[in-house]
Design a protein around this motif. Structure first.
Motif, mmCIF file in Angstrom:
data_model
loop_
_atom_site.group_PDB
_atom_site.id
_atom_site.type_symbol
_atom_site.label_atom_id
_atom_site.label_comp_id
_atom_site.label_asym_id
_atom_site.label_seq_id
_atom_site.Cartn_x
_atom_site.Cartn_y
_atom_site.Cartn_z
ATOM 1 N N ASN A 177 0.954 -1.052 0.122
ATOM 2 C CA ASN A 177 -0.210 0.011 0.061
ATOM 3 C C ASN A 177 0.921 1.265 -0.158
ATOM 4 O OD1 ASN A 177 -1.787 -2.096 1.733
ATOM 5 N ND2 ASN A 177 -3.117 -0.891 0.326
ATOM 6 N N ILE A 178 2.171 1.274 -0.270
ATOM 7 C CA ILE A 178 2.955 2.215 -0.407
ATOM 8 C C ILE A 178 3.456 2.546 -1.852
ATOM 9 C CG2 ILE A 178 5.190 3.562 0.333
ATOM 10 C CD1 ILE A 178 5.132 1.708 2.834
ATOM 11 N N PHE A 179 3.156 3.842 -2.412
ATOM 12 C CA PHE A 179 3.405 3.904 -4.044
ATOM 13 C C PHE A 179 4.796 3.900 -4.312
ATOM 14 C CE2 PHE A 179 -1.310 4.608 -4.163
ATOM 15 C CZ PHE A 179 -1.524 4.092 -5.259
ATOM 16 N N ILE A 180 5.527 3.349 -4.974
ATOM 17 C CA ILE A 180 7.051 3.537 -4.981
ATOM 18 C C ILE A 180 7.300 4.222 -6.417
ATOM 19 C CG2 ILE A 180 7.749 1.580 -3.594
ATOM 20 C CD1 ILE A 180 7.494 -0.133 -5.792
ATOM 21 N N ASN A 181 8.308 5.036 -6.241
ATOM 22 C CA ASN A 181 8.683 6.065 -7.166
ATOM 23 C C ASN A 181 9.238 5.379 -8.678
ATOM 24 O OD1 ASN A 181 7.735 7.991 -5.602
ATOM 25 N ND2 ASN A 181 9.707 8.782 -5.422
ATOM 26 N N PRO A 182 9.996 4.295 -8.716
ATOM 27 C CA PRO A 182 10.480 3.899 -9.848
ATOM 28 C C PRO A 182 9.208 3.395 -10.892
ATOM 29 C CG PRO A 182 11.701 2.900 -7.924
ATOM 30 C CD PRO A 182 10.774 3.591 -7.409
ATOM 31 N N ASN A 183 8.266 3.142 -10.491
ATOM 32 C CA ASN A 183 7.114 2.824 -11.302
ATOM 33 C C ASN A 183 6.662 4.199 -12.200
ATOM 34 O OD1 ASN A 183 6.173 0.543 -9.228
ATOM 35 N ND2 ASN A 183 6.892 -0.102 -11.042
ATOM 36 N N TYR A 184 6.832 5.345 -11.805
ATOM 37 C CA TYR A 184 6.523 6.561 -12.359
ATOM 38 C C TYR A 184 6.901 6.434 -13.990
ATOM 39 C CZ TYR A 184 5.200 11.432 -13.195
ATOM 40 O OH TYR A 184 4.925 12.720 -13.725
ATOM 41 N N GLU A 185 8.372 6.430 -14.129
ATOM 42 C CA GLU A 185 8.699 6.512 -15.515
ATOM 43 C C GLU A 185 7.885 5.315 -16.564
ATOM 44 O OE1 GLU A 185 12.977 4.548 -15.535
ATOM 45 O OE2 GLU A 185 12.532 5.967 -14.005
ATOM 46 N N TRP A 186 7.817 4.086 -15.811
ATOM 47 C CA TRP A 186 7.306 2.953 -16.570
ATOM 48 C C TRP A 186 5.843 3.268 -17.197
ATOM 49 C CZ3 TRP A 186 2.907 -0.127 -16.544
ATOM 50 C CH2 TRP A 186 2.984 -1.457 -17.496
ATOM 51 N N ALA A 187 5.219 4.363 -16.656
ATOM 52 C CA ALA A 187 3.883 4.621 -17.350
ATOM 53 C C ALA A 187 4.097 5.401 -18.668
ATOM 54 C CB ALA A 187 3.083 5.727 -16.540
ATOM 55 N N PHE A 188 5.086 6.111 -18.924
ATOM 56 C CA PHE A 188 5.651 6.716 -20.061
ATOM 57 C C PHE A 188 6.191 5.787 -21.066
ATOM 58 C CE2 PHE A 188 6.380 10.397 -17.302
ATOM 59 C CZ PHE A 188 5.323 11.193 -17.513
ATOM 60 N N LEU A 189 6.839 4.663 -20.708
ATOM 61 C CA LEU A 189 7.526 3.769 -21.549
ATOM 62 C C LEU A 189 6.407 3.095 -22.359
ATOM 63 C CD1 LEU A 189 10.095 2.062 -22.306
ATOM 64 C CD2 LEU A 189 9.504 0.468 -20.602
ATOM 65 N N VAL A 190 5.504 2.525 -21.653
ATOM 66 C CA VAL A 190 4.442 1.764 -22.278
ATOM 67 C C VAL A 190 3.044 2.440 -22.640
ATOM 68 C CG1 VAL A 190 5.183 -0.148 -20.998
ATOM 69 C CG2 VAL A 190 3.262 1.132 -19.993
ATOM 70 N N GLY A 191 2.978 3.582 -22.139
ATOM 71 C CA GLY A 191 1.678 4.386 -22.389
ATOM 72 C C GLY A 191 1.604 5.590 -23.373
ATOM 73 N N ASN A 192 3.102 6.041 -23.901
ATOM 74 C CA ASN A 192 3.034 7.140 -24.743
ATOM 75 C C ASN A 192 2.699 6.914 -26.088
ATOM 76 O OD1 ASN A 192 3.663 8.735 -22.626
ATOM 77 N ND2 ASN A 192 5.577 9.373 -23.345
ATOM 78 N N ASN A 193 2.931 5.448 -26.570
ATOM 79 C CA ASN A 193 2.603 5.328 -27.991
ATOM 80 C C ASN A 193 2.340 4.038 -28.231
ATOM 81 O OD1 ASN A 193 4.973 4.106 -28.372
ATOM 82 N ND2 ASN A 193 6.054 5.825 -28.520
ATOM 83 N N LYS A 194 2.047 3.550 -29.495
ATOM 84 C CA LYS A 194 1.863 2.278 -29.718
ATOM 85 C C LYS A 194 2.972 1.094 -29.808
ATOM 86 C CE LYS A 194 -2.472 3.130 -31.200
ATOM 87 N NZ LYS A 194 -3.806 2.705 -30.386
ATOM 88 N N TYR A 195 4.096 1.634 -29.397
ATOM 89 C CA TYR A 195 5.189 0.828 -29.426
ATOM 90 C C TYR A 195 5.610 1.059 -28.031
ATOM 91 C CZ TYR A 195 4.397 0.278 -34.171
ATOM 92 O OH TYR A 195 3.439 -0.186 -35.290
ATOM 93 N N LEU A 196 6.961 1.528 -27.812
ATOM 94 C CA LEU A 196 7.673 1.886 -26.730
ATOM 95 C C LEU A 196 8.355 3.226 -26.522
ATOM 96 C CD1 LEU A 196 9.516 -1.506 -25.540
ATOM 97 C CD2 LEU A 196 7.328 -0.587 -24.716
ATOM 98 N N ASP A 197 8.006 4.054 -25.722
ATOM 99 C CA ASP A 197 8.701 5.442 -25.737
ATOM 100 C C ASP A 197 9.960 5.114 -24.875
ATOM 101 O OD1 ASP A 197 9.547 7.821 -25.541
ATOM 102 O OD2 ASP A 197 7.557 8.888 -25.007
ATOM 103 N N THR A 198 10.976 4.634 -25.374
ATOM 104 C CA THR A 198 12.376 4.445 -24.735
ATOM 105 C C THR A 198 12.992 5.786 -24.518
ATOM 106 O OG1 THR A 198 13.379 4.146 -26.894
ATOM 107 C CG2 THR A 198 12.354 1.882 -25.852
ATOM 108 N N ILE A 199 12.629 6.803 -24.977
ATOM 109 C CA ILE A 199 13.440 8.181 -24.641
ATOM 110 C C ILE A 199 12.878 8.606 -23.350
ATOM 111 C CG2 ILE A 199 13.793 10.412 -25.600
ATOM 112 C CD1 ILE A 199 13.340 9.476 -28.407
#
Length: 579
Positions: A177-199
């Motif tokens: 029940n504690i949100f951990i910060n390293p998952n924050y950037e993962w949202a951009f990796l998989v959620g920004n486009n149809k592929y992977l936003d590796t940048i």
């Protein structure tokens, strides 16, 4: 609703995939394979993108090996992995999450995979090249989708092989029940486009700077993306569910759902996989609700990525035993041959739980996690000191006493709770804050085997706090070997679904058990050390203790320091195996 199919056969010329990033992935010059790019329509009208790979020489229906993933990887990686399935006598299929690759739908990780993967399996089972049997494998998110598909098991799914499987809401994006910060950037990796936003998704320095900027400014956790300057819709969706509520529960099997899972399963995990509590949650719950399950586990000194490959000779500075290295891929296909072709069971599977004993250079097995140990050491966290360190005592103190700790959340120069196992072997214990408790030297060698648990007796001046407990071996040379840890929120200690605030200045008991499983041989003369602390650092959500939703608290709520009384009837129980 009937599942529809839109097929584009790729032989020599390929199909018309103009402006598609992975067009080269589907251009196949090898006449040995028949590769089809397909779109599968789900019961609710969504469209999923998938690739099917068969050997041209195989004209009879075969068992199908499915990977269900949110990671759309170019440069041939996805195609190569399904080609391998075809080379090994199966049909290979890789299906992408809703919204990814050629799917026109929105991307919402975790939320649709249970129904969507079921629909993919249903479609596969009806194809002329499928003999009615489907198996799945893969790690991390791909491990999650396997379990998600078992929310309602499809009769064609005959086995799964999840590695370090994620369980949304338990291992990420929050832990206990504690949100951990390293998952924050993962949202951009998989959620920004149809592929992977590796940048954006792999910009570690940007993410690290963001964490420290948030920490230093003291704004509320739910405003982290405003500091970043880029809206993070997935992050905002997740933090609106701080309890393990229906949002998380529906994503994968929960409670009685496990009772209907009766297929053979092979799980692979690691002692130093930071989301280990996700993968082992599935195993524990499966056996809890289905005691006769055929569910095997292979676990050793592997990281999140190491367990999905072959381990590594060194992890976080620790040189692993030679015997620890495995071939994850080979074991996976040995398992499929065992299930589908009456082959031999993988050699590592001597019993249900198969684990590598660090420091002993050997593998052992047990019928269950509980049977990994044959006794336990129970230690109380005393207020007595020995050489400036508090002691662990196997006898409960006669008189009640406590240690006092004050934590100022407005202080951003100092953090609390250095719990992460990197490096695994440390030179010194942390004496800057928190409390260390050490045992007497071991009179004989033992194996710490399983997950330690315990109970903290505390009194605080606020309504909540986040705690950390870390277990070390103090080796005869004085160095610390990181064994296991937990970070947790006191208000969810009894019930992860419902928050129960503490009563200020009242004595409360905080049980904990969701620690990381480990197996390590401790030599004669070693000591055990328990480190407890308040969790306050830039790497996770900050609980100021007001009782409000934690993600809404800010440094403005830090005017009164947190005061904790740690009572000496607090204890830990450490499972051990003695020969």
């Amino acid at each position: 609703m009937k599942i529809l199919l839109n097929v584009c056969v790729v032989l020599l010329l390929g199909c018309n995939t103009s402006n598609k990033k992975d067009n080269t992935q589907l251009t196949n010059s090898n006449d040995d394979y028949l590769i089809e790019d397909v779109v599968i329509e789900t019961r609710d009208g969504a469209q999923l993108s998938a690739i099917v790979c068969r050997k041209k020489e195989n004209t009879k229906p075969q068992a199908v090996i499915l990977q269900s993933t949110i990671y759309v990887r170019d440069k041939g990686r996805d195609l190569n992995t399904i080609k391998e399935s075809a080379d090994r006598g199966y049909v290979g299929v890789i299906a992408y999450a809703r919204g990814k690759r050629f799917s026109p739908n929105e991307i919402w990780p975790y939320e649709n995979d249970a129904n969507d993967t079921y629909d993919v399996i249903d479609w596969i089972s009806k194809q002329e090249w499928c003999d009615g049997r489907v198996g799945m494998f893969g790690g991390s998110y791909n491990g999650f989708t396997q379990w998600a598909s078992l929310k309602k098991p499809h009769p064609a799914l005959k086995t799964i092989v999840p590695y370090v499987a994620n369980r949304p809401g338990l291992g990420l994006p929050m832990e206990n029940n504690i949100f951990i910060n390293p998952n924050y950037e993962w949202a951009f990796l998989v959620g920004n486009n149809k592929y992977l936003d590796t940048i954006a998704g792999n910009d570690r320095q940007r993410s690290r700077n963001l964490m420290f900027n948030w920490w230093e400014t003291g704004v509320s956790y739910n405003r982290m993306d405003s500091i970043d300057g880029i809206p993070n819709r997935l992050f905002q969706r997740w933090i609106s569910h701080p309890s393990f509520d229906g949002y998380w529960q529906k994503m994968a099997p929960y409670k009685e759902d496990f009772s209907q899972i009766d297929i053979p399963i092979l799980s692979i995990d690691g002692y130093y996989n930071d989301s280990q509590n996700s993968g082992l949650y599935y195993l524990r719950e499966h056996y809890k609700y289905n005691p006769n399950a055929e569910h095997y586990l292979i676990i050793g000194p592997y990281s999140h990525f190491g367990a999905q490959r072959n381990g590594s000779e060194e992890i976080n500075g620790y040189e692993v035993d030679k015997d620890a290295l495995i071939n994850t891929n080979e074991i996976t296909y040995q398992w499929f041959d065992y299930v589908f072709n009456d082959g031999n069971k993988p050699e590592k599977l001597q019993n249900k739980i198969n684990y590598q004993v660090m420091g002993a250079n050997e593998w052992r097995s047990a019928s269950s996690i509980e049977n990994m140990s044959n006794t336990h050491l129970k230690f109380y966290l005393t207020t007595e000191k020995q050489n400036d360190i508090y002691t662990l005592n196997d006898e409960k103190p006669v008189n009640s006493a406590f240690l006092s700790q004050k934590v100022d959340f407005s202080d951003r120069k100092n953090g609390n709770n250095d719990y992460y196992p990197n490096p695994i072997i440390k030179e010194d214990m942390d004496l800057s804050n928190g409390f260390n408790f050490i045992s007497e030297p071991l009179e004989e060698s033992i194996v710490v085997n399983g997950s330690f648990l315990g109970e903290l007796t505390v009194s605080i001046n606020k309504k909540d706090f986040d705690f950390g407990v870390t277990l070390y071996e103090v080796m005869p040379n004085g160095k610390l070997f990181h064994l296991s840890y937990i970070v947790g929120r006191a208000s969810y200690a009894d019930d992860i679904e419902n928050r129960q605030l503490l009563q200020p200045k009242e004595i409360e008991r905080i049980p904990f058990s969701n620690t990381h499983l480990v197996s390590k041989k401790l030599s004669k003369g070693s000591r055990l050390l328990v480190y407890i602390n308040v969790n306050k650092n830039p790497f996770s959500e900050l609980n100021y203790g007001t009782g409000k939703t934690v993600s809404e608290e800010s440094i403005k709520d830090a005017h009164e320091p947190l005061e904790v009384k740690w009572y000496n009837d607090s204890y830990v129980e450490i499972p051990i195996l003695t020969d």
